[in-house]
Enzyme design. Structure first.
Site, PDB file in Angstrom:
ATOM      1  N   GLY A  71      10.811  -8.658  -6.046  1.00 27.90           N
ATOM      2  CA  GLY A  71      12.471  -9.542  -5.730  1.00 27.90           C
ATOM      3  C   GLY A  71      11.587 -10.856  -6.477  1.00 27.90           C
ATOM      4  O   GLY A  71      10.963 -10.979  -6.988  1.00 27.90           O
ATOM      5  N   SER A  72      13.588 -11.809  -5.997  1.00 28.67           N
ATOM      6  CA  SER A  72      12.944 -13.016  -7.055  1.00 28.67           C
ATOM      7  C   SER A  72      11.412 -13.723  -7.084  1.00 28.67           C
ATOM      8  O   SER A  72      10.801 -14.705  -7.410  1.00 28.67           O
ATOM      9  CB  SER A  72      14.359 -13.184  -7.350  1.00 28.67           C
ATOM     10  N   THR A  73      11.977 -14.253  -5.506  1.00 25.53           N
ATOM     11  CA  THR A  73      10.619 -14.794  -4.601  1.00 25.53           C
ATOM     12  C   THR A  73       9.302 -14.804  -4.653  1.00 25.53           C
ATOM     13  O   THR A  73       8.651 -15.325  -5.114  1.00 25.53           O
ATOM     14  CB  THR A  73      11.396 -15.603  -3.122  1.00 25.53           C
ATOM     15  N   ALA A  87      12.416 -11.418   2.283  1.00 26.43           N
ATOM     16  CA  ALA A  87      13.281 -11.574   2.483  1.00 26.43           C
ATOM     17  C   ALA A  87      14.888 -11.635   2.554  1.00 26.43           C
ATOM     18  O   ALA A  87      14.960 -12.409   1.838  1.00 26.43           O
ATOM     19  CB  ALA A  87      12.931 -11.069   4.302  1.00 26.43           C
ATOM     20  N   ASP A  88      15.467 -10.624   2.875  1.00 24.99           N
ATOM     21  CA  ASP A  88      17.433 -10.435   2.935  1.00 24.99           C
ATOM     22  C   ASP A  88      17.751 -11.841   3.856  1.00 24.99           C
ATOM     23  O   ASP A  88      18.439 -12.560   4.069  1.00 24.99           O
ATOM     24  CB  ASP A  88      17.897  -9.261   2.233  1.00 24.99           C
ATOM     25  N   GLY A 141      14.892  -4.954   1.554  1.00 18.77           N
ATOM     26  CA  GLY A 141      15.270  -4.079   0.384  1.00 18.77           C
ATOM     27  C   GLY A 141      16.374  -3.970  -0.324  1.00 18.77           C
ATOM     28  O   GLY A 141      17.024  -2.849  -0.879  1.00 18.77           O
ATOM     29  N   GLU A 194       6.901  -1.990   0.611  1.00 18.27           N
ATOM     30  CA  GLU A 194       6.869  -3.112   1.428  1.00 18.27           C
ATOM     31  C   GLU A 194       6.244  -2.630   2.453  1.00 18.27           C
ATOM     32  O   GLU A 194       5.320  -3.572   2.916  1.00 18.27           O
ATOM     33  CB  GLU A 194       7.879  -3.946   0.780  1.00 18.27           C
TER      34      GLU A 194
HETATM   35  C1  5RP Z   1      13.009  -6.475  -1.793  1.00 14.84           C
HETATM   36  C2  5RP Z   1      13.297  -7.271  -0.948  1.00 14.84           C
HETATM   37  C3  5RP Z   1      13.339  -8.706  -1.171  1.00 14.84           C
HETATM   38  O1  5RP Z   1      11.970  -9.238  -0.689  1.00 14.84           O
HETATM   39  C4  5RP Z   1      14.431  -8.872  -0.785  1.00 14.84           C
HETATM   40  O2  5RP Z   1      15.391  -8.498  -1.310  1.00 14.84           O
HETATM   41  C5  5RP Z   1      14.616 -11.065  -1.033  1.00 14.84           C
HETATM   42  O3  5RP Z   1      15.101 -10.619  -2.563  1.00 14.84           O
HETATM   43  P1  5RP Z   1      14.324 -12.190  -3.282  1.00 14.84           P
HETATM   44  O4  5RP Z   1      13.807 -12.861  -3.097  1.00 14.84           O
HETATM   45  O5  5RP Z   1      14.975 -11.575  -4.592  1.00 14.84           O
HETATM   46  O6  5RP Z   1      16.252 -12.569  -2.791  1.00 14.84           O
HETATM   47  O7  5RP Z   1      13.459  -6.789   0.587  1.00 14.84           O
HETATM   48  O8  5RP Z   1      13.157  -4.776  -1.318  1.00 14.84           O
END
Ligand code: 5RP
Length: 223
Positions: free
Chosen positions: A29-31, A83-84, A95, A103
């Site tokens: 993901g971006s983070t 995480a979302d 996810g 993950e």
């Molecule tokens: C990917 C994930 C990510 O950790 C989640 O979607 C958070 O993403 P982001 O860091 O881009 O906000 O679970 O499957």
């Protein structure tokens, strides 16, 4: 601060959880991408990494970081991922980037799960974010019916108008409108539906630490 600046701040803070000479589990993901970019700067200090997706493996390699096969690793001290949503108890929805199964597998091998998230991800109750469920394609309809029976609507995730396929060749059903009062019980219940590969609830084994990016700085939550 912008959301990206908050993500960068927690990604940098997570570097202090990386153990010299060891392998680190890396999320998607971006983070997680910001974290990989920071990890690249200290790559000489680590043995390498295990990736939770093809995209993460590619980004790690682009920084010259050794990517290990999980089958060759018995344990690792830490897994670092975004995480979302995350609760004050460390339960998460993950996810959003469709990498939930890998993950969860990589996290299961790590001694500690460090979640890195901007402050918008901290919630009282999980479920405003659609709950991702990875499903074997032939089971789409039956699993969708069973998910709907739990409350909410199961929506097939699309990419460019076509069903999105995960790195494992499966589809994602996003469960919308399901307020999650008991994440541990729901995780078990959804994982028990035949045809489900993994639900994106990380509650039975949630985060151990969350580095939360806020306007006042990076806060450390311990669970
Ligand atoms: C990917 C994930 C990510 O950790 C989640 O979607 C958070 O993403 P982001 O860091 O881009 O906000 O679970 O499957």
């Amino acid at each position: 601060m912008t959301q990206n600046e908050l993500k960068k701040a927690v990604a940098l803070a997570a570097i202090s959880y990386v153990i010299d000479g060891e392998i680190v589990g890396v999320g998607t993901g971006s983070t997680a991408n910001f974290f990989i970019d920071e990890l690249g700067k200290i790559k000489h200090r680590i043995k390498g990494a295990v990736a939770s997706s093809e995209a993460t493996a590619e980004r790690l390699r682009s920084h010259g970081i050794n990517v290990f096969d999980l089958n060759d690793i018995a344990s690792m001290p830490v897994y670092i991922d975004g995480a979302d949503e995350i609760t004050h108890q460390g339960a998460m929805i993950k996810g959003g980037g469709a990498a939930l199964t890998r993950e969860k597998i990589v996290a299961s091998v790590a001694e500690q799960f460090v979640c890195i998230a901007d402050g918008s991800k901290l919630v009282e109750t999980l479920g405003a974010f659609p709950l991702p469920v990875e499903v074997i394609p032939m089971a789409q309809a039956v699993v969708a019916r069973k998910l709907a029976a739990l409350g909410g609507q199961a929506r097939l995730r699309l990419k460019d108008g076509q069903p999105l396929l995960t790195d494992n060749g499966n589809i994602i059903l996003d469960l919308v409108g399901c307020r999650i009062v008991d994440p541990v019980a729901l995780e078990e219940q959804i994982n028990n539906i035949v045809g489900v590969v993994t639900v994106g609830l990380f509650a039975g084994q949630g985060a151990d630490v969350c580095l939360l990016g806020t306007a006042e700085g990076v806060k450390t939550l311990m669970f």
